[in-house]
Design an enzyme around this catalytic site. Structure first.
Site, mmCIF file in Angstrom:
data_model
loop_
_atom_site.group_PDB
_atom_site.id
_atom_site.type_symbol
_atom_site.label_atom_id
_atom_site.label_comp_id
_atom_site.label_asym_id
_atom_site.label_seq_id
_atom_site.Cartn_x
_atom_site.Cartn_y
_atom_site.Cartn_z
ATOM 1 N N ASP A 42 9.772 -4.319 92.008
ATOM 2 C CA ASP A 42 9.019 -3.336 91.220
ATOM 3 C C ASP A 42 7.550 -3.403 91.620
ATOM 4 O O ASP A 42 7.157 -4.257 92.415
ATOM 5 C CB ASP A 42 9.190 -3.650 89.714
ATOM 6 C CG ASP A 42 9.078 -2.433 88.820
ATOM 7 O OD1 ASP A 42 7.985 -1.833 88.779
ATOM 8 O OD2 ASP A 42 10.076 -2.076 88.170
ATOM 9 N N ASP A 68 6.734 -1.524 96.311
ATOM 10 C CA ASP A 68 6.496 -0.109 96.042
ATOM 11 C C ASP A 68 7.509 0.647 96.896
ATOM 12 O O ASP A 68 7.421 0.634 98.126
ATOM 13 C CB ASP A 68 5.058 0.270 96.434
ATOM 14 C CG ASP A 68 4.787 1.763 96.248
ATOM 15 O OD1 ASP A 68 5.743 2.544 96.075
ATOM 16 O OD2 ASP A 68 3.599 2.145 96.294
ATOM 17 N N VAL A 69 8.482 1.280 96.241
ATOM 18 C CA VAL A 69 9.590 1.861 96.996
ATOM 19 C C VAL A 69 9.155 2.985 97.937
ATOM 20 O O VAL A 69 9.899 3.366 98.839
ATOM 21 C CB VAL A 69 10.718 2.379 96.072
ATOM 22 C CG1 VAL A 69 11.408 1.247 95.345
ATOM 23 C CG2 VAL A 69 10.206 3.457 95.103
ATOM 24 N N ASN A 95 16.987 2.368 91.752
ATOM 25 C CA ASN A 95 16.804 2.763 90.347
ATOM 26 C C ASN A 95 15.369 3.189 90.026
ATOM 27 O O ASN A 95 15.148 3.897 89.046
ATOM 28 C CB ASN A 95 17.228 1.569 89.475
ATOM 29 C CG ASN A 95 16.708 1.650 88.061
ATOM 30 O OD1 ASN A 95 17.252 2.366 87.223
ATOM 31 N ND2 ASN A 95 15.625 0.927 87.767
ATOM 32 N N TYR A 160 10.697 16.291 89.287
ATOM 33 C CA TYR A 160 11.662 15.260 88.891
ATOM 34 C C TYR A 160 13.091 15.727 89.160
ATOM 35 O O TYR A 160 13.894 15.014 89.791
ATOM 36 C CB TYR A 160 11.484 14.937 87.404
ATOM 37 C CG TYR A 160 12.369 13.823 86.887
ATOM 38 C CD1 TYR A 160 12.046 12.494 87.118
ATOM 39 C CD2 TYR A 160 13.526 14.106 86.162
ATOM 40 C CE1 TYR A 160 12.848 11.464 86.633
ATOM 41 C CE2 TYR A 160 14.330 13.090 85.673
ATOM 42 C CZ TYR A 160 13.992 11.766 85.916
ATOM 43 O OH TYR A 160 14.794 10.765 85.436
ATOM 44 N N LYS A 164 15.909 14.289 91.733
ATOM 45 C CA LYS A 164 17.191 13.777 91.252
ATOM 46 C C LYS A 164 18.367 14.573 91.819
ATOM 47 O O LYS A 164 19.466 14.024 92.012
ATOM 48 C CB LYS A 164 17.213 13.758 89.727
ATOM 49 C CG LYS A 164 16.185 12.794 89.114
ATOM 50 C CD LYS A 164 16.366 11.358 89.606
ATOM 51 C CE LYS A 164 15.477 10.362 88.891
ATOM 52 N NZ LYS A 164 15.662 8.972 89.380
ATOM 53 N N THR A 195 14.229 4.022 77.030
ATOM 54 C CA THR A 195 13.398 3.169 77.892
ATOM 55 C C THR A 195 11.957 3.669 77.819
ATOM 56 O O THR A 195 11.699 4.770 77.324
ATOM 57 C CB THR A 195 13.840 3.237 79.377
ATOM 58 O OG1 THR A 195 13.554 4.541 79.881
ATOM 59 C CG2 THR A 195 15.304 2.909 79.544
HETATM 60 N N1 LIG Z 1 15.345 6.925 80.554
HETATM 61 C C1 LIG Z 1 15.958 8.071 80.748
HETATM 62 O O1 LIG Z 1 16.144 8.851 79.804
HETATM 63 C C2 LIG Z 1 16.472 8.414 82.124
HETATM 64 C C3 LIG Z 1 17.401 9.462 82.231
HETATM 65 C C4 LIG Z 1 17.904 9.789 83.482
HETATM 66 C C5 LIG Z 1 17.490 9.077 84.597
HETATM 67 N N2 LIG Z 1 16.592 8.060 84.463
HETATM 68 C C6 LIG Z 1 16.205 7.337 85.667
HETATM 69 O O2 LIG Z 1 16.560 5.976 85.499
HETATM 70 C C7 LIG Z 1 15.726 5.182 86.358
HETATM 71 C C8 LIG Z 1 15.190 4.001 85.571
HETATM 72 O O3 LIG Z 1 14.259 4.490 84.610
HETATM 73 P P1 LIG Z 1 14.114 3.831 83.163
HETATM 74 O O4 LIG Z 1 14.726 4.776 82.220
HETATM 75 O O5 LIG Z 1 14.582 2.446 83.178
HETATM 76 O O6 LIG Z 1 12.523 3.914 82.962
HETATM 77 P P2 LIG Z 1 11.390 2.785 83.185
HETATM 78 O O7 LIG Z 1 10.122 3.531 83.282
HETATM 79 O O8 LIG Z 1 11.523 1.742 82.151
HETATM 80 O O9 LIG Z 1 11.784 2.124 84.581
HETATM 81 C C9 LIG Z 1 11.395 2.641 85.824
HETATM 82 C C10 LIG Z 1 10.934 1.475 86.662
HETATM 83 O O10 LIG Z 1 10.613 1.975 87.967
HETATM 84 C C11 LIG Z 1 9.434 1.314 88.358
HETATM 85 N N3 LIG Z 1 8.703 2.042 89.399
HETATM 86 C C12 LIG Z 1 7.960 3.163 89.265
HETATM 87 N N4 LIG Z 1 7.393 3.480 90.431
HETATM 88 C C13 LIG Z 1 7.788 2.530 91.320
HETATM 89 C C14 LIG Z 1 7.519 2.309 92.687
HETATM 90 N N5 LIG Z 1 6.717 3.117 93.398
HETATM 91 N N6 LIG Z 1 8.106 1.247 93.289
HETATM 92 C C15 LIG Z 1 8.902 0.401 92.581
HETATM 93 N N7 LIG Z 1 9.182 0.559 91.281
HETATM 94 C C16 LIG Z 1 8.616 1.613 90.664
HETATM 95 C C17 LIG Z 1 8.614 1.200 87.079
HETATM 96 O O11 LIG Z 1 7.552 0.272 87.205
HETATM 97 C C18 LIG Z 1 9.691 0.806 86.086
HETATM 98 O O12 LIG Z 1 9.846 -0.594 86.030
HETATM 99 C C19 LIG Z 1 14.654 6.125 86.902
HETATM 100 O O13 LIG Z 1 15.011 6.513 88.212
HETATM 101 C C20 LIG Z 1 14.728 7.312 85.967
HETATM 102 O O14 LIG Z 1 14.283 8.487 86.589
HETATM 103 C C21 LIG Z 1 16.069 7.716 83.254
#
Ligand SMILES: NC(=O)c1ccc[n+]([C@@H]2O[C@H](COP(=O)([O-])OP(=O)(O)OC[C@H]3O[C@@H](n4cnc5c(N)ncnc54)[C@H](O)[C@@H]3O)[C@@H](O)[C@H]2O)c1
Length: 250
Positions: A42, A68-69, A95, A160, A164, A195
């Site tokens: 992360d 950083d991905v 993720n 977004y 996706k 989250t």
């Molecule tokens: N929470 C929802 O409702 C939801 C719904 C559908 C999809 N998602 C997807 O699920 C995945 C996880 O999200 P989440 O819900 O746990 O939210 P979150 O914000 O808690 O987690 C996302 C994580 O990605 C990390 N991140 C951001 N930019 C980054 C980078 N450049 N390099 C490395 N890490 C990075 C953040 O620091 C964080 O720890 C995401 O891809 C999100 O788009 C979430």
């Protein structure tokens, strides 16, 4: 989390991006609880170190790495580290993701590129960099996290949703390209999940359109990921596992 066997993913090497918190941290807990050796990666270094320490305190094998991905150099460093530690990778969970809600008219090119760069290009870089190590792994499996806003449109989610949707296309092509190597690639399609990413959403986000009437707990997504990367899913590749409380039935 329901009781899980500590053996289904025994000694499998797993890398989870965005693993510092939210779903990524839950994936780390679940995969580690099933026996995997977990790397959480992360940009939130403090949160990531804390999460990894919490998993170790539960007796799991967890390490935090900065990544950083959207950075090819960072990916190379993570690959070198895992190569040195284990010489292989069995599980990759792409993720990491960000959201910025704005209309197409108001969106800036910089913000568009940032969302695509992290959410979609980040997963491409993950595959591109890690394929050699996944080939060395056994029964290797990749999960790419999409969203219900990939297959469905949503006002304010152009970048977004495009990222996706792109994850679904990337998943299908990767599944085809890697099938001969025995590497399975699938997409996870979450609905609303409790989250930090949607902590500031108004009106409960997608809860009103979700038949089960709530957001998912992160453990419910982690259970789906654990299934997809396990040998229980050995004939499943190139597809999407929708975990959305029924959102897409509408
Ligand atoms: N929470 C929802 O409702 C939801 C719904 C559908 C999809 N998602 C997807 O699920 C995945 C996880 O999200 P989440 O819900 O746990 O939210 P979150 O914000 O808690 O987690 C996302 C994580 O990605 C990390 N991140 C951001 N930019 C980054 C980078 N450049 N390099 C490395 N890490 C990075 C953040 O620091 C964080 O720890 C995401 O891809 C999100 O788009 C979430």
């Amino acid at each position: 989390m329901t009781d899980v066997s500590a053996t289904r993913l025994s000694n499998r090497i797993a890398l989870i991006t965005g693993g510092a918190r939210g779903q990524g941290a839950a994936h780390g807990l679940r995969l580690g609880s099933e026996g995997a050796i977990v790397y959480l990666a992360d940009v939130l270094d403090e949160d990531g170190e804390t999460t990894a320490a919490e998993l170790r305190a539960k007796g799991l094998d967890a390490t935090y790495l900065h990544l950083d991905v959207s950075s090819a150099d960072d990916w190379q460093a993570v690959r070198d580290r895992i190569q040195n530690d284990h010489g292989r990778l069995d599980i990759l969970v792409n993720n990491a993701g960000i959201v910025k809600v704005t209309t197409i008219e108001e969106e800036t090119l910089e913000a568009w590129n940032r969302t695509i760069g992290i959410n979609l290009t980040g997963a491409f870089l993950g595959l591109h960099t890690m394929i050699p190590l996944l080939r060395v792994g056994s029964n290797s499996a990749v999960v790419n996290t999409s969203s219900i806003f990939g297959p469905s449109g949503a006002v304010g989610y152009a970048a977004y949703g495009s990222s996706k949707s792109g994850m679904l296309g990337l998943t299908r092509t990767a599944a085809l390209e890697l099938a001969d190597d025995g590497i399975r690639v699938n997409a996870l399609v979450p609905g609303g999940v409790a989250t930090p990413i949607n902590a500031n959403e108004k009106s409960g986000g997608v809860i009103p359109e979700t038949p089960l009437g709530r957001r998912a707990d992160v453990s419910e997504l982690a259970a789906a990921v654990a299934f997809l990367v396990s040998d229980d899913a050995s004939f499943i590749t190139g597809t999407e596992l929708v975990v959305d409380g029924g959102f897409r039935t509408r």
